[in-house]
Motif scaffolding. Structure first.
Motif, PDB file in Angstrom:
ATOM      1  N   LEU A 113       0.836  -1.169   0.068  1.00  0.00           N
ATOM      2  CA  LEU A 113      -0.210  -0.112  -0.027  1.00  0.00           C
ATOM      3  C   LEU A 113       0.986   1.287  -0.058  1.00  0.00           C
ATOM      4  O   LEU A 113       1.982   1.342   0.594  1.00  0.00           O
ATOM      5  N   ASP A 114       0.105   2.382  -0.823  1.00  0.00           N
ATOM      6  CA  ASP A 114       1.172   3.439  -0.500  1.00  0.00           C
ATOM      7  C   ASP A 114       0.829   4.254   0.742  1.00  0.00           C
ATOM      8  O   ASP A 114      -0.040   3.915   1.573  1.00  0.00           O
ATOM      9  N   ALA A 115       1.559   5.493   1.017  1.00  0.00           N
ATOM     10  CA  ALA A 115       1.406   5.864   2.400  1.00  0.00           C
ATOM     11  C   ALA A 115      -0.182   6.447   2.661  1.00  0.00           C
ATOM     12  O   ALA A 115      -0.521   6.196   3.739  1.00  0.00           O
ATOM     13  N   VAL A 116      -0.843   7.161   1.671  1.00  0.00           N
ATOM     14  CA  VAL A 116      -2.158   7.541   1.814  1.00  0.00           C
ATOM     15  C   VAL A 116      -3.006   6.364   2.115  1.00  0.00           C
ATOM     16  O   VAL A 116      -3.920   6.488   3.232  1.00  0.00           O
ATOM     17  N   SER A 117      -3.147   5.274   1.480  1.00  0.00           N
ATOM     18  CA  SER A 117      -3.781   4.072   1.732  1.00  0.00           C
ATOM     19  C   SER A 117      -3.611   3.699   3.260  1.00  0.00           C
ATOM     20  O   SER A 117      -4.534   3.235   3.641  1.00  0.00           O
ATOM     21  N   THR A 118      -2.267   3.388   3.420  1.00  0.00           N
ATOM     22  CA  THR A 118      -2.062   3.107   4.642  1.00  0.00           C
ATOM     23  C   THR A 118      -2.617   3.882   5.980  1.00  0.00           C
ATOM     24  O   THR A 118      -3.216   3.599   6.797  1.00  0.00           O
ATOM     25  N   THR A 119      -2.555   5.126   5.764  1.00  0.00           N
ATOM     26  CA  THR A 119      -3.075   6.113   6.526  1.00  0.00           C
ATOM     27  C   THR A 119      -4.607   6.217   6.753  1.00  0.00           C
ATOM     28  O   THR A 119      -5.178   6.166   7.903  1.00  0.00           O
ATOM     29  N   VAL A 120      -5.115   5.938   5.674  1.00  0.00           N
ATOM     30  CA  VAL A 120      -6.635   5.761   5.762  1.00  0.00           C
ATOM     31  C   VAL A 120      -7.195   4.521   6.204  1.00  0.00           C
ATOM     32  O   VAL A 120      -7.995   4.487   6.926  1.00  0.00           O
ATOM     33  N   LEU A 121      -6.543   3.365   5.924  1.00  0.00           N
ATOM     34  CA  LEU A 121      -6.651   2.215   6.551  1.00  0.00           C
ATOM     35  C   LEU A 121      -6.584   2.100   7.923  1.00  0.00           C
ATOM     36  O   LEU A 121      -7.453   1.748   8.824  1.00  0.00           O
ATOM     37  N   ASP A 122      -5.566   3.024   8.525  1.00  0.00           N
ATOM     38  CA  ASP A 122      -5.175   2.954   9.840  1.00  0.00           C
ATOM     39  C   ASP A 122      -6.516   3.715  10.629  1.00  0.00           C
ATOM     40  O   ASP A 122      -6.594   3.507  11.916  1.00  0.00           O
ATOM     41  N   ALA A 123      -7.221   4.595  10.037  1.00  0.00           N
ATOM     42  CA  ALA A 123      -8.292   5.363  10.463  1.00  0.00           C
ATOM     43  C   ALA A 123      -9.734   4.639  10.625  1.00  0.00           C
ATOM     44  O   ALA A 123     -10.576   5.297  10.800  1.00  0.00           O
ATOM     45  N   VAL A 124      -9.656   3.543   9.831  1.00  0.00           N
ATOM     46  CA  VAL A 124     -10.934   2.823   9.592  1.00  0.00           C
ATOM     47  C   VAL A 124     -11.182   2.205  10.987  1.00  0.00           C
ATOM     48  O   VAL A 124     -10.279   1.430  11.388  1.00  0.00           O
TER      49      VAL A 124
END
Lengths: 406, 406
Positions: free
Chosen positions: A333-344
């Protein structure tokens, strides 16, 4: 007739070396220098007449007084033959030329330093392999006699791996690491060479008699000492230079703080050979020496046979793979996807806007990312928002990269 | 009046930082650059009006839409006060100036690289110590959460030794190595700092709640995140840069092949800080990362607190002792005496001449040496010759220096 005369001359030459190597402990620099300059027959002749420098005559004096060296050499040659040993001299095809690098050591040495660093004058050899071939691609594996289970395990694995890849394992036939190295190589049906510090008629240490016998059959036993010579302490130091010189590199597995293994490693370094060490627990006394060698840049750390081969092999060849953890889909995953995933969230569904607030990214970025995260199975769309699929638990520490499971 | 106005201005300043640090995840380079240039109040004002570059506005957009940042900052400040937390900003005396080194990271970075590498905009702090004093002589000790017994044991010893010598131990408050580091330092009654990746109202991980409470009393808890912020995965990576920047060096104890500890170590290296690693058994998955860092010259091997201090302390100060084995009387013998001693038999007495032959030295040298060897208790004179005293047994191997007992 000319041919027979040559043969006699040649045998004289060989016999003279046997005599010299009995008269003076191996590696004696002043004697070696004379032999290179004058040849062994002439040096022996001068020893009889006393026409040699003081350092050589005093080294030879005691044994010269104890018997006739030529008579003794004939006896030793017969004894060697009886034992299935051959004498190998620098003029023989199978002579391992790399030991001549030893002339470099101590060329400018303090005259009070150890004088026994010269190349060998001969080898006593037992075993069906040619020395030069056995030592063509060779690594020394040495270490503590009082090895721990860790040390013997690691040594046997390493030696197996080296032998399995066609490298010869050279060691000293001693207890502990040495024995494990020979055994590991034999287990891979690879060649192994034991360089002994006593006559090849003597099994030293006695408990390794069976192992040494097997090395004599499937590998090669070498010594600079004639049959009958005992395993005296100082001989191990003299012998170590040969282990270092025959090999492209020396791997030390386990050594105590003041272990003599570091002497072998120093010789290897002086010869421009690679020096490697296996690290160990800092709580183990048997790893103090190896960890210290690594810390002081005297040795490079190695963990696997592939890494050893990378170091001693030719440049560009034999590159060892870098250890990799298990890759997970998350890693891609790229950085944004990881950040979004962490917020779910896990326990309830969150709207795109809620996720954007939690992640600190725009709602548009969340909208772009959620389809992929759903497709990869990280999150699920509940109809009123997104939540993590149960197996995706958050975690993290100072120590662990969040997207990797240690 | 002027004084009161100043105070109001100052509190505005502090409040603006709280608001900014809530709006955008910490370490955001574009935001940090603006704050350095314009001051936090002006940056906040521009965020309200939308007069900021795209990268800043998009980072702040989601939370800006979710509530008024100044109202939110006032709430957070009150909440922090209730929890016993203070807000520390760069203008405060206790600000640890070394974190400003973080501006070096990513100055020339690829715009697609992680943008969260800037110095902190503020710290939330809990504990009686000043940050600058606690972090004056500080070492980070980090490693695997899934530490082995070896890892936690070694970490606790190391941290105890560092704290005992007046060094602050900084870590991340996580399971495994982090927790052992804090515990070791507390056991030595030394200062320890836990840099958290969540609000200081949250005990993460929960199982370390008691430990974190104790650090908040005897040490210092720090975070860039306001009360209420959860421990999300990406925050650990953002936080790691602070652990690296606060410390003079980072010691890694146990890390798996792809451990995130190497991220902290990379940050330390980028900051010009010292990176150290404790080696471990090559058979342990938890030492693969540390051994690899040493092998690849990313970290220097350390085994003791003294060695760590030697590395991070000032040049010339704090030199660690080099491990030494036990010296024996034998070690003090010169080369000839050792050779003579090795030639003295154990079971029967030998004459001076016999010893000379066996040793390969002159009878005169033997005669000169035996009085000393007798006096030191190595050999005994039987009247008809010399023999070893029973405790002097010969031995030796490729691995061990003959005159030392491993």
């Amino acid at each position: 007739m000319a041919r027979a005369a040559e043969t006699i001359g040649w045998q004289q030459h060989r016999l003279a070396r046997v005599a010299l190597c009995w008269l003076v402990e191996p590696g004696h620099r002043p004697l070696g220098g004379m032999v290179r300059e004058l040849g062994p027959v002439e040096v022996l002749r001068r020893l009889y007449t006393g026409a040699v420098p003081g350092r050589v005559s005093s080294a030879a004096a005691a044994r010269l007084a104890a018997g006739d060296p030529v008579q003794r050499a004939l006896q030793l040659a017969r004894e060697g033959e009886r034992l299935g040993c051959r004498v190998v001299v620098p003029e023989d095809d199978e002579w391992p030329v790399q030991v001549e690098d030893l002339v470099r050591i101590g060329r400018d040495a303090d005259p009070r330093a150890d004088p026994h660093t010269d190349p060998p004058i001969l080898f006593w050899a037992r075993g069906g392999r040619r020395i030069d071939e056995a030592a063509h691609r060779a690594v020394a594996v040495v270490g503590a006699r009082a090895a721990t289970d860790y040390g013997t395990h690691v040594t046997a694995e390493l030696a197996f791996g080296l032998a399995d890849r066609g490298w010869t394992v050279i060691s000293g036939g001693a207890y502990g690491v040495d024995a494990a190295a020979h055994r590991g190589a034999l287990a891979a049906s690879g060649p192994t060479v034991a360089v002994q510090a006593c006559g090849l008629d003597i099994s030293y240490p006695m408990a390794n008699a069976g192992l040494l016998e097997r090395i004599g059959q499937d590998g090669l036993l070498l010594s600079e000492w004639p049959p009958g010579a005992g395993a005296q302490r100082h001989r191990f130091l003299i012998r170590n230079r040969v282990i270092a010189a025959l090999s492209r590199g020396t791997v030390v597995v386990e050594a105590s703080a003041r272990s003599g293994t570091r002497n072998t490693a120093r010789r290897a370094r002086e010869l421009g050979r690679i020096v490697l060490a296996v690290p160990g627990p800092i709580t183990s006394g048997m790893s103090v020496g190896t960890n210290l060698m690594i810390r002081q840049d005297e040795a490079r750390l190695v963990s696997t046979a592939a890494e050893v081969i990378e170091e001693v092999g030719r440049i560009g060849d034999d590159l060892a793979p870098i250890p990799q953890g298990v890759r997970t889909a998350r890693d891609d995953l790229d950085a944004v996807s990881t950040t979004v995933l962490d917020a779910v969230p896990l326990r309830r569904a969150a709207t795109v806007e809620e996720i954007a607030v939690a992640a600190g990214v725009s709602a548009q970025q969340v909208r772009r990312t959620v389809p992929l995260l759903s497709m990869l199975g990280f999150i699920e769309d509940t109809g009123v928002g997104y939540r993590l699929r149960p197996e995706q638990k958050p975690s993290g520490s100072a120590g662990e990269q969040p997207n990797i499971r240690g």
